[in-house]
Each structure stands twice: as structure tokens, then as C-alpha cells.
Design a protein around this motif. Structure first.
Motif, short mmCIF file in Angstrom:
data_model
loop_
_atom_site.label_atom_id
_atom_site.label_comp_id
_atom_site.label_asym_id
_atom_site.label_seq_id
_atom_site.Cartn_x
_atom_site.Cartn_y
_atom_site.Cartn_z
N PRO A 102 0.70 -1.32 -0.15
CA PRO A 102 -0.16 0.01 0.07
C PRO A 102 0.72 1.30 -0.22
O PRO A 102 0.83 2.10 0.74
N PHE A 103 1.75 1.47 -1.02
CA PHE A 103 2.44 2.51 -1.13
C PHE A 103 1.63 3.95 -1.46
O PHE A 103 1.83 4.99 -1.48
N THR A 104 0.61 3.56 -2.25
CA THR A 104 -0.36 4.67 -2.69
C THR A 104 -0.92 5.50 -1.58
O THR A 104 -1.08 6.59 -1.77
N SER A 105 -1.06 4.84 -0.33
CA SER A 105 -1.40 5.86 0.76
C SER A 105 -0.44 6.14 1.86
O SER A 105 -0.78 6.55 2.76
N LEU A 106 0.78 6.60 1.15
CA LEU A 106 1.91 7.05 1.92
C LEU A 106 1.50 8.38 2.31
O LEU A 106 0.83 9.17 1.60
N ALA A 107 2.03 9.02 3.46
CA ALA A 107 1.90 10.13 3.90
C ALA A 107 2.18 11.34 2.95
O ALA A 107 3.07 11.02 1.91
N ALA A 108 1.72 12.35 2.78
CA ALA A 108 1.60 13.38 1.99
C ALA A 108 3.26 13.95 2.10
O ALA A 108 3.45 14.67 0.94
N SER A 109 3.80 13.89 3.13
CA SER A 109 5.05 14.43 3.52
C SER A 109 5.99 13.60 2.63
O SER A 109 7.30 13.93 2.34
N PHE A 110 5.80 12.42 2.12
CA PHE A 110 6.73 11.47 1.37
C PHE A 110 6.85 12.04 -0.15
O PHE A 110 5.69 12.04 -0.85
N ALA A 111 7.82 12.71 -0.53
CA ALA A 111 7.83 13.32 -1.71
C ALA A 111 8.35 12.59 -2.69
O ALA A 111 8.19 12.88 -4.05
N ASN A 112 8.94 11.40 -2.40
CA ASN A 112 9.47 10.67 -3.72
C ASN A 112 8.11 10.02 -4.43
O ASN A 112 7.28 9.56 -3.81
N ARG A 113 8.52 9.68 -5.66
CA ARG A 113 7.22 9.14 -6.67
C ARG A 113 7.47 7.51 -6.44
O ARG A 113 8.78 7.25 -6.51
N VAL A 114 6.36 6.95 -6.48
CA VAL A 114 6.63 5.38 -6.27
C VAL A 114 6.14 4.77 -7.70
O VAL A 114 5.19 5.19 -8.09
N VAL A 115 7.00 4.20 -8.20
CA VAL A 115 6.60 3.48 -9.58
C VAL A 115 6.77 2.04 -9.38
O VAL A 115 7.81 1.37 -8.85
N ALA A 116 5.41 1.43 -9.79
CA ALA A 116 5.39 -0.02 -9.67
C ALA A 116 5.81 -0.54 -11.27
O ALA A 116 5.43 -0.14 -12.16
N LEU A 117 6.87 -1.53 -11.23
CA LEU A 117 7.13 -2.30 -12.35
C LEU A 117 7.55 -3.74 -12.11
O LEU A 117 7.73 -4.22 -11.17
N PRO A 118 7.42 -4.52 -13.49
CA PRO A 118 7.90 -5.71 -13.08
C PRO A 118 9.29 -6.20 -13.05
O PRO A 118 10.05 -5.28 -13.43
N ALA A 119 9.83 -6.94 -12.57
CA ALA A 119 11.58 -7.41 -12.19
C ALA A 119 11.87 -7.34 -13.59
O ALA A 119 13.20 -6.92 -13.55
#
Lengths: 244, 619
Positions: free
Chosen positions: B132-149
Motif C-alpha cells: 500500500p504505497f499509494t496511501s503513504l503520507a503526504a510528506s513523502f515526496a518521492n514518486r513510487v513507480v511499480a514495475l515488473p522485475a
């Protein structure tokens, strides 16, 4: 063989009166070439100094060859050994053309022997500098060409003021320097050293406008020197004709 | 939207479709992967894919283009994907992609301004479940990108803009060797790998993943989990799946019921964080505090000890060139001296013969001409071919900073000096992370740098004029088999240097406050252990001690004092209360190759370890 040429060659080469000019030329150029590769004299530019070795040697060679040829034409070596021009023209009655051709041929021989002597030094400098063969060949053509163009005026000075050697030497030096400086002021690429530097370095000569026009610098330079040299040969004949 | 539409090249009939970064995002100022999908809808075509980006550069040269080229053959009605790692700096200019054939060019310009992120990216690699990275706090400035190995790049440089790589419930079995190597290099260079446990523990026992883990996964079990950060509240989650491990090699940060839950391990300059809990399955996945818990795992590491890049500029290069060894590589001063002497001696002999009048003048003239012609030809051949003068000289001066675990972070100053007008092709070994050309005072503005992809690794094409040079800076991370431990305890400074590499260390020194000790050699395969009594350490004595160190070789002297430990470097990491060990690597392995026997290569490599000593009260 042309009698004037035979006499000049005899005095200059057989008697060895012209050897100092050749030895000075060889000594100065050889020393300069070696010092150019010696680190203390180049300081921080040492690393790229080698790249300019041929350019510097070639520009020095053109100055030295023209200078010593001018002195030889102006009869500054063993002047007393040469027969005066009036002897050939009046007493022996040779036509002006024969005397002119003899003197011009001697001048060519002097320039050729100078080139022959310094050829190894220039070729080695070219090899060390990795100069392209085309630039090497062009330089070997240009150096005698410039030397003849400038030194022929020594023959003119000799014909005009044969009996006044003391005033003739500064006069011909001053005239040559004036021509070089004025030509350089009018159009920098007219200077033979500037042109040799460009040719030896396989670079384009500097493009500078002359009266608003931008001509090809190399062609302008060659045309100018061709005209200057041709004028010298014509003036030489004219001066000889005056003696007759 | 119009820009996203593929352009059609009518003559070549090849469609270009680029894919930027990771999911269309990259971190500004860092290299990123660029995939170009080529779709040939016409006849077979042979061409070159060229990508052009712009670097800002520095005055006086200013901005310059960097081109990446790869030759491609496309059969009829075929698709192919070509990958690059590009590193633009000036986003004002678009990224240009061209497919060139002999007759036609298909091109496409991309505006990168809508694709960059100012903060590093977090990559989430997961096969089945998701975290559940999509619900990380607003203070988390990094973009999370999901991708296959399998989408992981095969080049460590492409991961430069990635701060964390999260692996969950995924198999790395299908990763190619270059992809694993890139992951290894990125970690060693300072990346952070977060491995989150899963019920499918067998995936974590596969060698390709297990090699990164700080513990050996043996199975899975259910535990009662209490968040260590909220232990006071007493809220516990029952029946959380966790992996059971043995042989923990890292630092156990937290545990539960005797099982390690969170383990950290250093990997070169980077780190591996292993969370044994299965955060993608209930009941933990339903926990409200999970996003905040995961965010703590993605916290940036404590300020790493960074060392400044070694100094490298034209003044320093010119000083190195004045070294006698360098001059001797391309200037035949001695040979020329003897050649001139021999030539003059020959002429003097002929002059002597002429004076004695024993030979006919015509014969002497012929001898003279013959001598001059022979001297000219022999000298020309010797100085141009036989004089062993190289076409160029490649100078590589490397300082390897100890990065723990046998890894080194190597900064290499490169100079390619050419006596000819020609193009050089420079290749770099594995672990290559960065290459930046330095501006030259006399460089032509906008001179391009070209990366040509002809083999597994790209080669840099450098066109050079005669008697000119190019300065570059490269960075590698590699396993050198060298490690150093320096510890100050009870007034004793203990040093242990392990050399498990293939090269000896020579001229080794230990410099600490009030102490400067020459240690001699540390041979390959040996360990040097020494202890020194530190009675009264003088503050800042280490820095002063460096300047007094002298070396026999002038190049070592210049590189050490002016490039690797410049006086003007402030604040210098080696000043203050630090202990410094260094030694020169004997016959170092090449950092860069030109692949041409006419180019002479000179390598200098210094290994160093800088350790901050504890203050007296800390002891």
C-alpha cells in the motif's frame, strides 16, 4: 654555362666564400629546432609545443632563407671577388639578358642549396609534429618561392647601386622590411610567415577583409608575391639596362 | 496528446515510440533509461538509432550535445526495442530521437519537462500482491513507480535517480546477468534495497535474491506483531505472517518472539533492508499504520560520508604533462639531438674532404646530396614511425575510496592526449556509473560527446584535433577486495588492512591526528594489522601531516597533493579528527581502454580509507 653564373658559383661554392651563409642557416635552424623541444624553454606549453615544431621551424626557415639569399644577391659575401656588372655588360659586351639570367640562376642555386641543407631538419620537424605530407610538400615549395620573391630585390639594389655597398645594404634591408610591414598592415595574410604558419599547420589562413572584400587568403598571398617577385625580375633587367 | 502519437516516417516506414524513465518518470539531474520501440511496417531496413540530449556544460564551452547511437537492423514487418541510458541536464531543449538510414531520417522530439521528478524515485517490484504505497503520507515526496522485475535496467547508471528499490513476493530468477550486476553496482554506489517478506518464502531462497538478503530464509510462521514505534500504545496485531530466518549477517533492528523482523546490512555504500513480515497479506495489509510503517523503511539513510571529487583541470593536467615520463612518450628530444649532431658531423666530414681537395668537386657534391637525402629519409621514417611516438596517451588517475565490504567507490580523472587528428573510442569496465567531460578553455563550443552502443557496454567516441586533449571524469563502483578497519579504543589506534584483491598496495601510510606512519607494502592476499598508542592527539594534525608526505615518482606527488588531497578542498573529509589510510595500487587494472595499440595508457590508482575518529568523551 652562363659565364656570370660560372663565376658566381666558383666564388661561392668552389672557393667557399658563400659557405658562412649556409652554415649560419644550418646552425641557427638546428639550434632552434632542438631548443624548441627542450622543456625549460617551453614551460607549461611543453605538452603542445611539439605540435608547433614544424610551424615554427618552417617560419624561421623562410625568414632565414630569404635573408641569406638577399645577402648573397646583394653581394655581401666576398664582394671584392666578384667582377663588377659593367665588366660583363660593357667590357665583355654580354647582353643584359645573359647577365640577368646568370644572376637569377645563381640566386636560384643559392636558395636551392639552402633548401637542400635544411631539408632534413624540416622533414624531421614535420615527422615529430605529425604534419600531413601535403602540408610538408606545400611548405617545401613556398619557402624557396618566398625567398626568391624577396631576394631578387637584392639583385635590383646591386644593379642600381653597385658602387655604393655601404648605402646599398641598409637601403635594401629597409625596403624589404617596409614592403613586409606595409603588406601586413594592408592585409595580414599577405605576410609570408603568417601564410607559412597556416600552411605548415594544415589550417586555413586567417580570413581578413581587404577594403571590404573577403578574398581567399592563400590565393591573394600567392598573387601578391608572384607580382612582387616578377616586379623584382623586371626591375633587375631595367637596372642592368641602365648600366649598359 | 499529439506528442504521444507515434510519428510515421514515410520513406523508411519505421515508427518510433519512446518510453521514458520508469513509468514515464525520472529524477532530474540523474541518468534514466530510455526505451525506443521501433516498428518497421515496410521493407527490411538497416539504420542507426540516435538519441540526442543536451548537457549544460560550464563556461567557456557552454552547453554541448551528447549523442547515443546504436546500429539496428529491422527485418520487414518487425518490431524491436532499443534501450539507452541517457543523462540530460538542460531540459529546455527537447530530447531528439532519430532513426537514420542511408536515404531517410525519421525523427521525434520529446519535451522532458513533464516527466521529471525533483526527488528520487522509489521502485516497487512485485509479482502478485501489492504494497500500500499509494496511501503513504503526504510528506513523502518521492514518486513510487511499480514495475515488473524484468523491466529493471541492465545498466547501473539508469538507476542513478532511484533511492529505494522495494522487492515483494517476486522472483528474480528471470533477471539477466547484466540486470543483476546493475543492481549490485547501484547498491554498492549508495542505493537502498528494501526486501519485504512474503508467505511465498521459497522465492527468497532463490540464489539470485538470497545473495542480497542479510539472513537465510527458512520458512514462514504467524506471530503477534507490535509496531516498535508505537509499542507504548500496546496495540498488537495477531497472526501476522513472517518469515523465519537463520544465519543473520546484518544488524537486527527489531524482532518479535525471538525472530528478527527488521534486519539491515551494508552493501558497499548502500544498504539492504529486510523486513520479514508479509506486508501485502492480511492481517498486516489491513493495518492502518502500515503506510507509515513502510514509509519509515523508505527513509533516506543517515548523511553518508561523501568525499569530494578529485580535482582535475587543465592546470593540473599541464603539470602532469611536464613529468619526464610523459614527455618521453611523444617527444624524442634525445634522438633529435643526436640526429642533428650526426647530420652536422657528416657535413663537417664532407667539408673536410672538400678542403683537402682530394676528391673532385662534382663527386663531393654528389656525396653531399646523397648524405642529405639519406639523412632526410632515415630521420623522417624514424621520427614518424620508428620513434615509437604514440598517436595518443591516455592518462587515468584513480582514487578508490573504501566503501565497506570490499567495495570501492572509484573516481577516475581521465585525460586523452592526441598527437593526431582522429577519433578515439573509449570503453569502460563494469560498475561504470558516471562520465562527464570537463570544459576546456580552448574547446570549441558545443563539441559533442557520442556514446556508441556496439557491444554489451557503450563506448564513448571522442574526436580530437592534432595536439589537443580532452579531460573527463568517470566514476566506478566495484569490488576490489580491499577493506580497512581503523578503530580508536583506550588510547590505542588499531589498523587492519585486508588485501584480498589481485594487486599489491605500495607506499602505504597511516595518517591520524598527531601521527604519520609509513607502512610499506600490503601484498595481495595478505592482511596488515598494526596498533599505535595515541597519547596526545593534536587537533587537525592529520591534515598538516599529509602535506609533508613525499613520493619518489613525480606523478604520484602531483596527483596526491593536488588532485586527490587538494589543499583548497574545504571542508576536507580528511581534516579534523580523522584517520586516513592510503596506498598506491601496483600495476592497477585499466579503468578505461581505447582499444588501440597506438595509444599509450598510463594508470595511477590510490586506495584510501577515511575514518572519523570518536571524540575523547565518546571513547
Amino acid at each position: 654555362m652562363n659565364p656570370v653564373l660560372r663565376e658566381h658559383l666558383g666564388i661561392f661554392f668552389r672557393e667557399g666564400q658563400g659557405l658562412p651563409a649556409l652554415l649560419y642557416l644550418l646552425g641557427i635552424l638546428g639550434l632552434a629546432e632542438f631548443l624548441l623541444l627542450t622543456p625549460p624553454y617551453l614551460g607549461t606549453q611543453m605538452w603542445s609545443g611539439t605540435g608547433s615544431l614544424f610551424k615554427i621551424c618552417a617560419s624561421l626557415a623562410v625568414v632565414l632563407t630569404a635573408y641569406f639569399a638577399l645577402r648573397a644577391a646583394n653581394r655581401e659575401y666576398a664582394p671584392a671577388r666578384f667582377k663588377p656588372l659593367c665588366y660583363w655588360l660593357r667590357e665583355r659586351g654580354y647582353p643584359v639578358g645573359v647577365v640577368a639570367r646568370g644572376q637569377a640562376a645563381f640566386l636560384c642555386a643559392q636558395v636551392a642549396s639552402s633548401m637542400l641543407l635544411i631539408a632534413p631538419l624540416l622533414m624531421w620537424a614535420g615527422a615529430i609534429s605529425r604534419t600531413p605530407p601535403a602540408s610538408l610538400a606545400a611548405t617545401f615549395v613556398l619557402i624557396p618561392f618566398y625567398a626568391l620573391c624577396y631576394s631578387v630585390w637584392g639583385l635590383v639594389a646591386l644593379a642600381l647601386r653597385e658602387r655604393a655597398p655601404d648605402s646599398r645594404e641598409p637601403m635594401i634591408r629597409g625596403f624589404t622590411v617596409m614592403v613586409v610591414v606595409v603588406a601586413m598592415i594592408v592585409y595580414l595574410p599577405l605576410n609570408p610567415v603568417v601564410h607559412i604558419l597556416a600552411v605548415a599547420g594544415a589550417e586555413d589562413p586567417p580570413r581578413i577583409g581587404i577594403f571590404g572584400a573577403h578574398g581567399p587568403p592563400g590565393v591573394v598571398n600567392l598573387c601578391f608575391h608572384f607580382a612582387y617577385g616578377a616586379a623584382g625580375f623586371i626591375a633587375h633587367r631595367w637596372a642592368l639596362a641602365r648600366i649598359r | 496528446m499529439l506528442g504521444a502519437l507515434p510519428l510515421r516516417a514515410p520513406a523508411a516506414e519505421v515508427l518510433l515510440e519512446p518510453r521514458i524513465g520508469f513509468g514515464g518518470v525520472f529524477q532530474l539531474g540523474h541518468p534514466f533509461p530510455l526505451q525506443v520501440d521501433l516498428n518497421n511496417v515496410g521493407r527490411p531496413v538497416d539504420g542507426v538509432v540516435e538519441v540526442e540530449v543536451w548537457k549544460r556544460g560550464v563556461p567557456p564551452s557552454g552547453a554541448y550535445p551528447v549523442r547515443y547511437r546504436r546500429e539496428v537492423f529491422l527485418p520487414a514487418r518487425a518490431k524491436r526495442t532499443v534501450g539507452f541510458t541517457v543523462d540530460p541536464e538542460a531540459l529546455i531543449r527537447p530530447l531528439s530521437i532519430r532513426f537514420k538510414t542511408d536515404t531517410t531520417i525519421a525523427s521525434r522530439d520529446l519535451d522532458l519537462r513533464g516527466h521529471f521528478s525533483p526527488a528520487p524515485l522509489v521502485l516497487s517490484v512485485s509479482a502478485g500482491g501489492t504494497l500500500p504505497f499509494t496511501s503513504l503520507a503526504a510528506s513523502f515526496a518521492n514518486r513510487v513507480v511499480a514495475l515488473p522485475a524484468t523491466a529493471l535496467p541492465p545498466d547501473a547508471r539508469a538507476l542513478g535517480g532511484v533511492s529505494h528499490l522495494v522487492l515483494y513476493d517476486v522472483s528474480l530468477r528471470d533477471l539477466a546477468r547484466p540486470q543483476l550486476q546493475a543492481l549490485d553496482d547501484w547498491l554498492a554506489a549508495g542505493g537502498a534495497l528494501v526486501v519485504v517478506g512474503s508467505l511465498n518464502f521459497a522465492l527468497y531462497q532463490e540464489p539470485k535474491l538470497a545473495r542480497f538478503l542479510p539472513a537465510r530464509v527458512t520458512g514462514a510462521t504467524r506471530i503477534r506483531f507490535v509496531d516498535p514505534a508505537a509499542a507504548d500504545s500496546g496495540n498488537a496485531i495477531e497472526g501476522v505472517w513472517t518469515q523465519t530466518v537463520s544465519g543473520v549477517t546484518g544488524r537486527t533492528v527489531s524482532g518479535a518472539h525471538g525472530l528478527p523482523v527488521l534486519v539491515e546490512n551494508a552493501w558497499g555504500k548502500g544498504r539492504v533492508i529486510y523486513l520479514a513480515l508479509d506486508a501485502g497479506r492480511p492481517p498486516l495489509s489491513n493495518w492502518d499504520g502500515l503506510p507509515r510503517f513502510l514509509q519509515r523503511l523508505l527513509a533516506p539513510p543517515a548523511t553518508p560520508g561523501t568525499t569530494p571529487r578529485p580535482r582535475w583541470d587543465e592546470a593540473l593536467f599541464s603539470r602532469l604533462l611536464l613529468s619526464s615520463w610523459f614527455i618521453a612518450t611523444y617527444i624524442p628530444t634525445r634522438a633529435l639531438f643526436f640526429a642533428i649532431l650526426l647530420y652536422c658531423a657528416g657535413l663537417a666530414l664532407l667539408l673536410q674532404l672538400w678542403r683537402r681537395r682530394r676528391h673532385a668537386p662534382r663527386a663531393l657534391a654528389l656525396y653531399c646530396c646523397g648524405w642529405i637525402v639519406c639523412a632526410t629519409a632515415a630521420g623522417y621514417l624514424y621520427f614518424s614511425r620508428g620513434g615509437r611516438a604514440p598517436d595518443g596517451v591516455l592518462l587515468a588517475a584513480t582514487v578508490m575510496d573504501d566503501a565497506r565490504g570490499g567495495y570501492v567507490d572509484a573516481h577516475t580523472n581521465l585525460a586523452l592526449f592526441s598527437t593526431q587528428q582522429r577519433e578515439y573510442s573509449m570503453g569502460f569496465g563494469p560498475g561504470w556509473l558516471d562520465l562527464s567531460p570537463l570544459a576546456l578553455a580552448r574547446a570549441a563550443p558545443g563539441q559533442a560527446v557520442e556514446f556508441r552502443h556496439t557491444g554489451p557496454a557503450p563506448r564513448v567516441q571522442l574526436p580530437l584535433a592534432g595536439w589537443s586533449y580532452r579531460l573527463l571524469h568517470a566514476r566506478h563502483v566495484e569490488r576490489a577486495g580491499l577493506s580497512t578497519d581503523i578503530a580508536l579504543r583506550d588510547g590505542t589506534l588499531r589498523l587492519e588492512v585486508r588485501n584480498h584483491g589481485k594487486r599489491d598496495l605500495t607506499d602505504c601510510w597511516l595518517v591520524a591526528p598527531g601521527m604519520r606512519v609509513a607502512l610499506g607494502e600490503v601484498r595481495s592476499g595478505s592482511t596488515l594489522t598494526r596498533a599505535f598508542s595515541v597519547d596526545a592527539p593534536a587537533p587537525n594534525g592529520g591534515d598538516a601531516g599529509l602535506q609533508a608526505i613525499a613520493f619518489r615518482e613525480k606523478a604520484h606527488e602531483i596527483l596526491f597533493h593536488d588532485a586527490f588531497f587538494p589543499k583548497e578542498s574545504t571542508p576536507a573529509p580528511w581534516s579534523g579528527r580523522t584517520a586516513l589510510f592510503f596506498g598506491w595500487v601496483r600495476d592497477p587494472q585499466p579503468r578505461a581502454d581505447v582499444g588501440d595499440s597506438r595509444v599509450r595508457t598510463e594508470q595511477y590508482t590510490l586506495y584510501r580509507a577515511i575514518v572519523q575518529l570518536p571524540l575523547a568523551e565518546d571513547e
